[in-house]
Design a protein around this motif. Structure first.
Motif, PDB file in Angstrom:
ATOM      1  N   TRP A 169      24.752  29.757  29.959  1.00 65.30           N
ATOM      2  CA  TRP A 169      25.922  29.073  30.493  1.00 65.30           C
ATOM      3  C   TRP A 169      26.209  27.719  29.862  1.00 65.30           C
ATOM      4  O   TRP A 169      27.365  27.458  29.487  1.00 65.30           O
ATOM      5  CB  TRP A 169      25.823  28.932  32.015  1.00 65.30           C
ATOM      6  N   GLN A 184      22.150  26.516  37.360  1.00 65.19           N
ATOM      7  CA  GLN A 184      21.988  26.360  35.915  1.00 65.19           C
ATOM      8  C   GLN A 184      22.484  24.997  35.469  1.00 65.19           C
ATOM      9  O   GLN A 184      23.524  24.536  35.927  1.00 65.19           O
ATOM     10  CB  GLN A 184      22.734  27.452  35.151  1.00 65.19           C
ATOM     11  N   TYR A 232      32.383  35.201  37.282  1.00 66.71           N
ATOM     12  CA  TYR A 232      31.119  34.995  36.570  1.00 66.71           C
ATOM     13  C   TYR A 232      30.045  35.988  36.974  1.00 66.71           C
ATOM     14  O   TYR A 232      28.879  35.860  36.583  1.00 66.71           O
ATOM     15  CB  TYR A 232      30.609  33.565  36.767  1.00 66.71           C
ATOM     16  N   ARG A 261      33.711  35.075  32.477  1.00 70.31           N
ATOM     17  CA  ARG A 261      32.510  35.156  31.647  1.00 70.31           C
ATOM     18  C   ARG A 261      31.352  35.564  32.539  1.00 70.31           C
ATOM     19  O   ARG A 261      31.268  35.142  33.689  1.00 70.31           O
ATOM     20  CB  ARG A 261      32.213  33.813  30.969  1.00 70.31           C
ATOM     21  N   TRP A 278      26.355  23.919  34.855  1.00 71.25           N
ATOM     22  CA  TRP A 278      27.296  24.682  35.689  1.00 71.25           C
ATOM     23  C   TRP A 278      28.201  23.703  36.398  1.00 71.25           C
ATOM     24  O   TRP A 278      27.741  22.701  36.927  1.00 71.25           O
ATOM     25  CB  TRP A 278      26.512  25.522  36.688  1.00 71.25           C
TER      26      TRP A 278
END
Length: 127
Positions: free
Chosen positions: A68, A123, A89, A56, A126
């Motif tokens: 995310w 983030q 990612y 992703r 994450w």
């Protein structure tokens, strides 16, 4: 044992994943099998291996870094009892490229400041 990586549009290849998984188990039943996927999360092919990883690219090729947390929650909702991971990612980085005010780089460019990857890793949600 890793069995496949991001087959987008090759259903004819998909038929080999189940036999490969079975062969891997016959060769060494103590090892987990895994694969990387770029197809829709709930596709039955994603249930073949012991562990599934997804490619992703929020904030790199599509969307924003702030996408995310919701994306990870959605993957967990699709596979609540299964081991999953993120195999790719984006957010490329060069230890030789830096900038103070970090903007999202153009993914296809040669400018990938290390600080943007830092932002991706920071983030909320994450792993």
């Amino acid at each position: 044992m890793h069995l496949k990586n991001q087959w987008y549009d090759a259903p004819s290849k998909w038929d080999i994943v189940k036999p490969l998984n079975q062969l891997a188990k016959e060769l060494d039943s103590t090892r987990l099998t895994t694969a990387a996927s770029s197809i829709r999360p709930v596709d039955p092919l994603n249930a073949v291996t012991d562990v599934m990883a997804f490619n992703r690219y929020f904030g790199w090729y599509t969307g924003k870094l702030s996408d995310w947390p919701a994306a990870l929650d959605a993957l967990h909702q699709d596979w609540p009892t299964r081991g999953i991971g993120i195999s790719e990612y984006g957010a490329g980085a060069s230890i030789n490229q830096h900038e103070i005010s970090t903007n999202q780089p153009v993914a296809t460019s040669h400018w990938h400041p290390e600080e943007y990857q830092d932002l991706a890793h920071e983030q909320p949600g994450w792993p």
